[in-house]
Design a protein around this motif. Structure first.
Motif, PDB file in Angstrom:
ATOM      1  N   ASP A  15      65.252 -81.545  20.146  1.00  0.00           N
ATOM      2  CA  ASP A  15      64.967 -80.381  20.977  1.00  0.00           C
ATOM      3  C   ASP A  15      63.456 -80.227  21.124  1.00  0.00           C
ATOM      4  O   ASP A  15      62.709 -80.423  20.156  1.00  0.00           O
ATOM      5  CB  ASP A  15      65.531 -79.106  20.354  1.00  0.00           C
ATOM      6  N   VAL A  17      60.511 -77.455  22.538  1.00  0.00           N
ATOM      7  CA  VAL A  17      60.206 -76.106  23.013  1.00  0.00           C
ATOM      8  C   VAL A  17      58.999 -76.199  23.936  1.00  0.00           C
ATOM      9  O   VAL A  17      57.939 -76.683  23.534  1.00  0.00           O
ATOM     10  CB  VAL A  17      59.907 -75.147  21.839  1.00  0.00           C
ATOM     11  N   PRO A  19      55.803 -75.010  25.478  1.00  0.00           N
ATOM     12  CA  PRO A  19      54.849 -74.027  24.946  1.00  0.00           C
ATOM     13  C   PRO A  19      54.533 -72.879  25.898  1.00  0.00           C
ATOM     14  O   PRO A  19      54.248 -71.782  25.458  1.00  0.00           O
ATOM     15  CB  PRO A  19      53.609 -74.857  24.638  1.00  0.00           C
ATOM     16  N   TRP A  20      54.604 -73.106  27.204  1.00  0.00           N
ATOM     17  CA  TRP A  20      54.227 -72.050  28.154  1.00  0.00           C
ATOM     18  C   TRP A  20      55.361 -71.084  28.461  1.00  0.00           C
ATOM     19  O   TRP A  20      55.120 -69.962  28.878  1.00  0.00           O
ATOM     20  CB  TRP A  20      53.703 -72.655  29.459  1.00  0.00           C
ATOM     21  N   SER A  21      56.605 -71.491  28.255  1.00  0.00           N
ATOM     22  CA  SER A  21      57.727 -70.603  28.579  1.00  0.00           C
ATOM     23  C   SER A  21      58.653 -70.350  27.401  1.00  0.00           C
ATOM     24  O   SER A  21      59.525 -69.493  27.482  1.00  0.00           O
ATOM     25  CB  SER A  21      58.548 -71.203  29.725  1.00  0.00           C
ATOM     26  N   LYS A  22      58.498 -71.093  26.339  1.00  0.00           N
ATOM     27  CA  LYS A  22      59.351 -71.005  25.142  1.00  0.00           C
ATOM     28  C   LYS A  22      60.794 -71.424  25.414  1.00  0.00           C
ATOM     29  O   LYS A  22      61.669 -71.223  24.597  1.00  0.00           O
ATOM     30  CB  LYS A  22      59.320 -69.604  24.516  1.00  0.00           C
ATOM     31  N   LYS A  23      61.061 -71.999  26.581  1.00  0.00           N
ATOM     32  CA  LYS A  23      62.394 -72.517  26.868  1.00  0.00           C
ATOM     33  C   LYS A  23      62.601 -73.799  26.085  1.00  0.00           C
ATOM     34  O   LYS A  23      61.652 -74.514  25.772  1.00  0.00           O
ATOM     35  CB  LYS A  23      62.560 -72.784  28.364  1.00  0.00           C
ATOM     36  N   ILE A  24      63.858 -74.080  25.785  1.00  0.00           N
ATOM     37  CA  ILE A  24      64.196 -75.257  24.982  1.00  0.00           C
ATOM     38  C   ILE A  24      64.822 -76.324  25.874  1.00  0.00           C
ATOM     39  O   ILE A  24      65.764 -76.052  26.615  1.00  0.00           O
ATOM     40  CB  ILE A  24      65.150 -74.891  23.837  1.00  0.00           C
TER      41      ILE A  24
END
Length: 127
Positions: A15, A17, A19-24
């Motif tokens: 996985d 992450v 860094p700019w949106s914290k979406k995985i």
């Protein structure tokens, strides 16, 4: 300029992450690395569209990781070692015998290679 603007497809082994949106991005997802964009990130490179060879004299770890001339990992270019040796030998021979000056800068024309077209160099024997 990178050899190709598109980069390469990779399947994520874990996985990630963003860094700019914290979406995985889940493990197993396919991603496309955009070499052209990676090498022109203004958050990593000061004035990224300007030719500045001296930026590499004190390159940060983040700058070094953002350049993938031959890709990386199992799908990396098998000819990288030979290409580097040939390039170093050729550059040594050219730089030791000639002086190069840019007379006119070109413009990127190809969406695939982004190589400048129309660049005019002046070449003279070195002193």
């Amino acid at each position: 300029y990178p050899a190709t603007a598109m980069g390469s497809f990779r399947k994520l082994g874990k996985d990630i992450v963003l860094p700019w949106s914290k979406k995985i991005l889940p493990k197993g997802s396919w991603v496309l690395t955009q070499y052209y964009c990676m090498q022109r990130d203004p958050g990593v490179f000061e004035d990224p569209n300007t030719f500045m060879p001296d930026r590499w004299e004190n390159a940060t770890a983040e700058q070094t990781k953002s350049i993938m001339l031959f890709s990386v990992g199992r799908r990396g270019c098998q000819g990288q070692g030979l290409a580097n040796l040939e390039m170093n030998e050729l550059l040594y021979k050219l730089i030791s015998k000639y002086r190069f000056d840019v007379v006119e800068e070109g413009e990127p024309q190809s969406i695939v290679f982004f190589k400048p077209v129309g660049t005019l160099l002046s070449v003279s024997l070195a002193d």
